[in-house]
Design a protein around this motif. Structure first.
Motif, PDB file in Angstrom:
ATOM      1  N   ARG A  40      22.843  -9.108 -22.951  1.00 17.26           N
ATOM      2  CA  ARG A  40      21.474  -9.494 -22.600  1.00 17.26           C
ATOM      3  C   ARG A  40      21.039 -10.731 -23.397  1.00 17.26           C
ATOM      4  N   GLN A  41      21.375 -10.725 -24.707  1.00 17.86           N
ATOM      5  CA  GLN A  41      20.968 -11.841 -25.557  1.00 17.86           C
ATOM      6  C   GLN A  41      21.621 -13.146 -25.094  1.00 17.86           C
ATOM      7  N   LEU A  42      22.877 -13.094 -24.709  1.00 15.82           N
ATOM      8  CA  LEU A  42      23.548 -14.323 -24.256  1.00 15.82           C
ATOM      9  C   LEU A  42      22.932 -14.817 -22.949  1.00 15.82           C
ATOM     10  N   HIS A  43      22.623 -13.901 -22.025  1.00 15.26           N
ATOM     11  CA  HIS A  43      21.907 -14.300 -20.801  1.00 15.26           C
ATOM     12  C   HIS A  43      20.608 -15.034 -21.170  1.00 15.26           C
ATOM     13  N   ARG A  44      19.874 -14.441 -22.094  1.00 13.41           N
ATOM     14  CA  ARG A  44      18.576 -15.035 -22.481  1.00 13.41           C
ATOM     15  C   ARG A  44      18.746 -16.431 -23.062  1.00 13.41           C
ATOM     16  N   GLU A  45      19.807 -16.604 -23.844  1.00 13.14           N
ATOM     17  CA  GLU A  45      20.015 -17.914 -24.451  1.00 13.14           C
ATOM     18  C   GLU A  45      20.351 -18.969 -23.401  1.00 13.14           C
ATOM     19  N   PHE A  46      21.140 -18.573 -22.408  1.00 12.73           N
ATOM     20  CA  PHE A  46      21.439 -19.536 -21.343  1.00 12.73           C
ATOM     21  C   PHE A  46      20.179 -19.836 -20.515  1.00 12.73           C
ATOM     22  N   LEU A  47      19.395 -18.793 -20.263  1.00 21.76           N
ATOM     23  CA  LEU A  47      18.138 -19.007 -19.525  1.00 21.76           C
ATOM     24  C   LEU A  47      17.257 -20.005 -20.276  1.00 21.76           C
ATOM     25  N   ARG A  48      17.102 -19.748 -21.550  1.00 21.65           N
ATOM     26  CA  ARG A  48      16.287 -20.605 -22.417  1.00 21.65           C
ATOM     27  C   ARG A  48      16.852 -22.037 -22.464  1.00 21.65           C
ATOM     28  N   ALA A  49      18.162 -22.152 -22.331  1.00 27.20           N
ATOM     29  CA  ALA A  49      18.807 -23.465 -22.365  1.00 27.20           C
ATOM     30  C   ALA A  49      18.636 -24.221 -21.059  1.00 27.20           C
ATOM     31  N   GLY A  50      18.143 -23.508 -20.016  1.00 28.57           N
ATOM     32  CA  GLY A  50      17.884 -24.214 -18.765  1.00 28.57           C
ATOM     33  C   GLY A  50      18.648 -23.710 -17.558  1.00 28.57           C
ATOM     34  N   SER A  51      19.445 -22.657 -17.714  1.00 28.17           N
ATOM     35  CA  SER A  51      20.237 -22.167 -16.578  1.00 28.17           C
ATOM     36  C   SER A  51      19.346 -21.615 -15.471  1.00 28.17           C
ATOM     37  N   ASN A  52      19.676 -21.954 -14.230  1.00 27.30           N
ATOM     38  CA  ASN A  52      18.982 -21.399 -13.070  1.00 27.30           C
ATOM     39  C   ASN A  52      19.755 -20.250 -12.434  1.00 27.30           C
ATOM     40  N   VAL A  53      20.913 -19.945 -13.013  1.00 25.32           N
ATOM     41  CA  VAL A  53      21.731 -18.872 -12.465  1.00 25.32           C
ATOM     42  C   VAL A  53      22.155 -17.927 -13.590  1.00 25.32           C
ATOM     43  N   MET A  54      21.943 -16.655 -13.384  1.00 30.93           N
ATOM     44  CA  MET A  54      22.482 -15.635 -14.288  1.00 30.93           C
ATOM     45  C   MET A  54      23.647 -14.993 -13.530  1.00 30.93           C
ATOM     46  N   GLU A  92      12.931 -13.027 -16.181  1.00 37.89           N
ATOM     47  CA  GLU A  92      12.117 -13.608 -17.261  1.00 37.89           C
ATOM     48  C   GLU A  92      11.917 -15.104 -17.060  1.00 37.89           C
ATOM     49  N   GLY A  93      12.532 -15.694 -16.043  1.00 36.22           N
ATOM     50  CA  GLY A  93      12.398 -17.136 -15.820  1.00 36.22           C
ATOM     51  C   GLY A  93      12.766 -17.505 -14.404  1.00 36.22           C
ATOM     52  N   ASP A  94      13.051 -18.793 -14.227  1.00 41.85           N
ATOM     53  CA  ASP A  94      13.319 -19.278 -12.875  1.00 41.85           C
ATOM     54  C   ASP A  94      14.822 -19.253 -12.572  1.00 41.85           C
ATOM     55  N   ALA A  95      15.428 -18.081 -12.596  1.00 39.98           N
ATOM     56  CA  ALA A  95      16.866 -18.003 -12.369  1.00 39.98           C
ATOM     57  C   ALA A  95      17.210 -16.999 -11.288  1.00 39.98           C
ATOM     58  N   LEU A  96      18.312 -17.270 -10.614  1.00 39.38           N
ATOM     59  CA  LEU A  96      18.831 -16.377  -9.581  1.00 39.38           C
ATOM     60  C   LEU A  96      19.992 -15.568 -10.144  1.00 39.38           C
ATOM     61  N   VAL A  97      20.301 -14.462  -9.498  1.00 38.07           N
ATOM     62  CA  VAL A  97      21.435 -13.636  -9.929  1.00 38.07           C
ATOM     63  C   VAL A  97      22.607 -13.868  -8.977  1.00 38.07           C
ATOM     64  N   ALA A  98      23.758 -14.161  -9.558  1.00 34.86           N
ATOM     65  CA  ALA A  98      24.952 -14.358  -8.743  1.00 34.86           C
ATOM     66  C   ALA A  98      25.996 -13.323  -9.114  1.00 34.86           C
ATOM     67  N   GLY A  99      26.514 -12.629  -8.105  1.00 34.90           N
ATOM     68  CA  GLY A  99      27.596 -11.676  -8.357  1.00 34.90           C
ATOM     69  C   GLY A  99      28.924 -12.393  -8.243  1.00 34.90           C
ATOM     70  N   GLY A 100      29.813 -12.155  -9.217  1.00 31.37           N
ATOM     71  CA  GLY A 100      31.054 -12.926  -9.231  1.00 31.37           C
ATOM     72  C   GLY A 100      32.300 -12.075  -9.106  1.00 31.37           C
ATOM     73  N   VAL A 101      33.249 -12.556  -8.297  1.00 28.73           N
ATOM     74  CA  VAL A 101      34.596 -11.954  -8.283  1.00 28.73           C
ATOM     75  C   VAL A 101      35.606 -13.043  -8.633  1.00 28.73           C
TER      76      VAL A 101
END
Lengths: 460, 460, 460, 460
Positions: free
Chosen positions: B114-128, B168-177
């Motif tokens: 969760r913390q790493l997701h948050r850091e990327f979000l805070r860094a500007g990522s639009n995709v989780m 928590e921000g302006d990001a979309l969720v992408a499922g990955g295989v």
């Protein structure tokens, strides 16, 4: 009581029998013989081991009773694994600003600070140092940097976070103070000591386990800090950020150490500014000085995780790559194991890190010293000794790297054929007392910057 | 509605007036004039700006309405900032094991993920992106690695974490295989597709925003994955981990891209295995192929944060430093700004990263593209543009580095004068179908290891 | 009386008039004004100058009268340019065998030795050192190396060649002796002195201008050599091949210099084993020692033309690249100009070279010091100052390199991205007296070699 | 009939008996058995061999009869060892000026040119190429460079010197022409051919053995040269100075080779501008082209002795180090042995060198190919195979380097930790026809230089 699990390659001789039920990962293994770990080195734990291939699984239970204090541990000959530096690690994560390097994140983003503490604990750290670096009021206000939180709020939040995580494992809380802009700007001894006093009041209120005066370039300021810290009655460690040439006034490492011990520090050493090789060398000089003076102390080292063979007396600050292009200098985990061994051989027993250290660097220290300590850190659950985890890699030629011999001999390439391997340090040959080093509250003005840029262009 | 704050050096022309009350950090500043940011590029936000020295403070309010989908954004010409790779970042933090590289931490240590997701979000990522790399059942069971959690548990936990932070921000969720051991071991198309299907069932249940088929070395397997993903009706992105020479069967990047688009992918590109320069070059070849075939697609790149000028067709896996001595190759933030600009100029609009990326690397992408996007990421609160935060450093010669010119020209030294700058890649010239690449459930035996070590010693 | 011609970029202020007939290359130029060169610095010469573009042509006539001796020159404050080392230069040309390093080519291939003397003379050397390095009988017979010529024949031939070429210009002849296998094998003072005596008998017979005792690793042996040389009544120079750490017994450079001066040497300094930077540093230490002892001497340096920042006390012998892979370390002409300037600034007035020096390296010394000396060497006829000859290159971007600024700043690439920049020196920590260093007449046996190879493999 | 002597480590199987009287160095050895060398490879010689330790001494007698021509040799499958470049070697010795690069030294300093020819002969060269590079009248007059000798005088002197030395051994004389400023300045085919005709008239008059058209960047000009050369009836070789990307107009190496063969060249290949690895690669492409076209030719390579992995299409000219800081790039003798083997394996039989080659580099070619040729060059008298001469070194750890394994594996350090390993080539992307490349007779003016310097500063 938390149970953590670790893997390792058979570095421990074990015997006895064990019920497989005790160990989740061992579900498919038969009960195995096991034994006590090296006598004396191990605190009360339960071991769950089985031979699957050549791995050994160990379950370490957190100690049931009260924690031993820092001096108890060192006096008993135990190794204390320190943590890594917070400002650089949190800068990369987005919570600390390079330049001011202040720790307001302790109050602003406690979840990020807490997580980093946890990662160091999991990596094997026995000390949770409060994230109070540069948290003196004079520094927080320095250079036009307005804070949303007071120094006291930041210091208190930092103590709470360190304590919370320390209680999750076998770690102590250390309150830290560091060099002040006031000293650099030639303020009086009383003024400087008052700065330290303000921080220490928080540490006393929050009842930390011991105190560290760290990151001092001038032994005189470190002595003042130690004198203030001693008033608390708590154990005191003191580290300078100097190299073998001594402090910025030319006082030798040996003389520095003697002065710190005489001021009351029970643990002395080096932190920051230089790579592990240089720091260990400098602590050795300190030890020689202390022993020659007929004194006694414990020794600690908390070096950078950056290679700095090309530094001058002021360390990595003066390297042209500081602080935004240091990446090619980052130490590998194997470099760290080498450091841990050398520090141990030099008689250093408090072995940690500073700027550049990530949790896996601390874990490497704990893994290297596992034979002496008798156990592995929790984080080794996710790390095969000397790359043995690669046995599970998809490609066979990568599986062929699952061995110590491979990693110990490897000279890693930088992938940067247009870059040099060494740099010419900057540094204008000035220290405390020089006009260039007077610190100011206001932001640097455009005119001041222009003068600096011009001067820098001339010196290159 | 969350409010985040950012600093920058005046890269945006602003005008208008602003009440100082709206902005905490501006307490001591007068109201200033401000204006709209570059037309079209900015989503509904409020700006709070003042001229203090040459800084501008911006408050970005999270968008009030529903989020735009991935294709809506790309069709509108917006830049989508991706996130960084999780396995390498979490390996350093102690939660992923190098070798198996599996994501069980999503279930075991959710706080770290969760913390790493948050850091990327805070860094500007639009995709989780969900932390589901190698989370197929056949991989999780590979090579004697018993898991405490089922594949489904891991995939579900990963979706929950990504969704929680995305909200928590302006990001979309992408499922990955990603690629499967089954394909490498020559299982049938049906068998391989069944593996993907199992992961996708979770993504549908958890209603992710779109899907990514990533990290494929053979375009054929990627096509199969896209075909399965398309059955969900969600937008599909597909990336290969190949270089300009094409996939491991020699299919050119252009042909690969055409096949992926024909299979149904709306976004195609490259991830992992090569440095940004190589990845952008390869995506360019893909784009040329797609356009030549009269087709249409969006383009994405998620390169390594390691310099790899010396790789062969299989990328950094074959470098002798992989995966435990890659440190000297890590890109600086300035390298990342260069990458963001080159990707943008090449027509790539989904710009992210993979292994080696730390949050500050993603922030650098967002900062470089701030003029085009009209805003800075939250994490820039703790980062002066092009090193301007150094204006507040203690030493004047470090303050002299507070400028773009300095960092853009610097060639960083490695501090490793005993190491080369380039390496000879390993790699035994085999791919899918070769006996050496058959994957097995059991752990590698001692005999198998010995054979590998001997073969490796001969090839060096 | 030979007339030589040189080009330079206007480093000399000249005035006066000149008849164009006097100067071949000036056929198309009008007579120009000219003047005397810097007062005192120039010996009797005629100058022919014209301004064509920004060049100046100078004709230097060899001095009409008798040559001044070495001490006359140094006492007058003149700069004496030495020559370069013969064994390395002639090894590349095919006339010296690496390993024995003996100078039998003086007798076997006089045309090759004569040509190299001429090239150094043309490059500006004021000293033709006899090619008698390692020409002592004990060395010539060492390790199974049967010679077709006696030591006396070789020494006499070398004197004749040096004298012949010295007479073609303004150069003196120096007879040289160097360290002996006998000393290393612990022979008595009398035995070692007898070796020197035999070589010196030839020098006296051939009436050389002065004597040099060079390439000594132990100051004791150098003292013995000086004592023998002093018996001739000729001026004596003495150089050690040591670095700042002192001789192989740990005697400091300052103490070494004092002992050599007391033994009778009028000129002391360093030759071989280290790069120019290190040699100049060491000569500085010698000078400090001599001055502190209230003595007086002249100083000389004859360093390697190889960069050796990574040497230990025994110099480049111990580098793994010695002697067959030293190419990447070769100094450029610009490195040489830097050396000449630094040596001059350190008070060294006899400035030459040793192993690795080619004629163009010596020319670079003479060009750097042309302003002080008032003239250029003959060889500068074929060399534009600081690359100005490139003004005539075909490609315009190469013409753009015709300037000092370009070459002074350039950091030359090695084109070797798989090689390190520094090396770990070999060396088994032994010196005179250790069994490993006993020299033998017979060739190394296969058994002895095997033992050496095994030991070497273990130390790496 | 000259007798030359050589050493080698037992690479040749020999048998028979030999009278020790025939061989000076063998005085103390008994007569030994010996045999013919590998059938077919050896020309009429006498062999004198003895086993001393593991060495073999060989006396090679110069062939008694008339020399075989270049085509006779190549048609018979013999290896022809070429010589090295003269302009760079003589620039270092002080006889050629970098920039104009013209060969007036053939007339001005014949002793220096003769000596270099002799050294290459001694090193094993079978070809003495006339020192007539850039000796066309238009080049000699280029850029304000007034000569004391006419083009005809220089060309004639060069022929005489080459012939004199060729007659001292088993070497042929080759007359050489190279690219002209006239072509670059867009003169007509007739004008350019007239330039070549003038040089060739001298070669015919002096009756050289064969002709070489070399150092052409544009295949069109090379074709014109070959057409003129063919009028003489002598064998013609033609080499371009291009890399795998083709000539400066983008004509591929394969197509270039076909055009040269069709124009009449019997030998085609590459010289100068690139390192051996690149040149061999390019000649391979030429060979493929010729064979694909159903044509036949012999192949030659004369590469640089500088590592140039970082060159663009115009080769080392564009490297920033050209021509005065190339030292760190110089190949070792071991690099040369690797080149000789790779060229041989690629089917190249005329194997020589160009700029940067010193005699010991050519000797390394001859030593590597000794097993195929059946003999060693005269110069190997002073060179132990693979460093075996070090068996006679003073220090035991240097004796431990007397083996192939050591030198083949060594990665030589540059001793330059502040320098990069690769460079960014210059080059303004222009070729024949562009105004920037018009050549002029007058010297470059100050104004022209200023414009060049400004342009250069902008491109860096």
């Amino acid at each position: 009581m938390t149970a953590v699990r670790s893997h390792t390659t058979n570095i421990l001789s074990v015997s006895g029998t064990l019920n497989k039920d005790q160990c989740g990962p061992c579900a498919n293994s038969a009960a195995v013989t096991w034994s006590a770990t090296p006598a004396g080195a191990l605190r009360p734990v339960d071991l769950c081991c089985y031979h699957h291939h050549h791995h050994i699984i160990i379950i370490i239970m957190a100690p049931a009773g009260a924690k031993k204090g820092i001096l108890e541990r060192l006096d008993a000959g135990e190794i204390v694994v320190g943590d890594g530096g917070f400002v650089f690690a949190l800068e990369k994560r987005g919570y600390v600003k390079a330049g001011p390097w202040t720790p307001e994140a302790a109050a602003e983003h406690p979840e990020a600070v807490r997580q980093l503490h946890r990662e160091f604990l999991r990596a094997g750290s026995n000390v949770m140092q409060t994230f109070t670096f540069y948290a003196s009021d004079d520094k927080l206000e320095n250079r036009g940097h307005t804070q949303r939180f007071t120094g006291q709020q930041i210091n208190e939040a930092a103590c709470d976070l360190a304590k919370e995580v320390a209680n999750e494992g076998d770690a102590l809380v250390a309150g830290g103070v560091s060099q002040t802009p006031s000293y650099l700007s030639c303020k009086s001894e009383n003024d400087v000591k008052a700065i330290f006093k303000k921080q220490i009041d928080v540490f006393v209120k929050k009842d930390v386990d011991f105190l560290i005066a760290e990151y001092f370039e001038h032994v005189e300021e470190a002595e003042w800090a130690v004198q203030v810290l001693k008033t608390t009655g708590k154990p005191v460690a003191a580290t300078l950020c100097i190299g073998p040439e001594g402090d910025l006034n030319g006082v030798s490492p040996g003389d520095c150490a003697v002065r710190l011990v005489k001021a009351g520090a029970q643990i002395v050493g080096i932190n920051c500014h230089f790579d592990p090789e240089t720091c260990v060398k400098t602590v050795k000089l300190m030890k020689e000085g202390v022993e020659k003076a007929g004194l006694k102390a414990h020794y600690m080292s908390q070096p950078l995780a950056y290679h700095t063979p090309d530094c001058n007396c002021q360390g990595f600050i003066d390297l042209p790559e500081f602080p935004f292009s240091l990446e090619p200098r980052i130490l590998t985990r194997w470099d760290m194991q080498k450091y841990a061994r050398e520090a141990y051989n030099a008689g250093i027993r408090y072995i940690g890190g500073c700027c550049g250290f990530e949790p896996y660097h601390v874990r490497a220290l704990a893994e290297e010293l596992a034979p002496e300590r008798g156990f592995l850190p929790a984080g080794s659950e996710k790390h095969g000794n000397w790359g043995s985890g690669l046995e599970m890699h998809t490609k066979p030629w990568v599986r062929a790297r699952a061995r110590r011999d491979y990693w110990e001999k490897l000279k890693p390439a930088s992938g940067r054929p247009f870059c040099p391997s060494m740099a010419m340090p900057d540094g204008w040959g000035v220290t405390k007392g020089h006009a260039d080093l007077m610190q100011q509250k206001e932001a640097t003005s455009q005119e001041q910057l222009k003068a600096l840029f011009d001067k820098a262009n001339k010196t290159h």
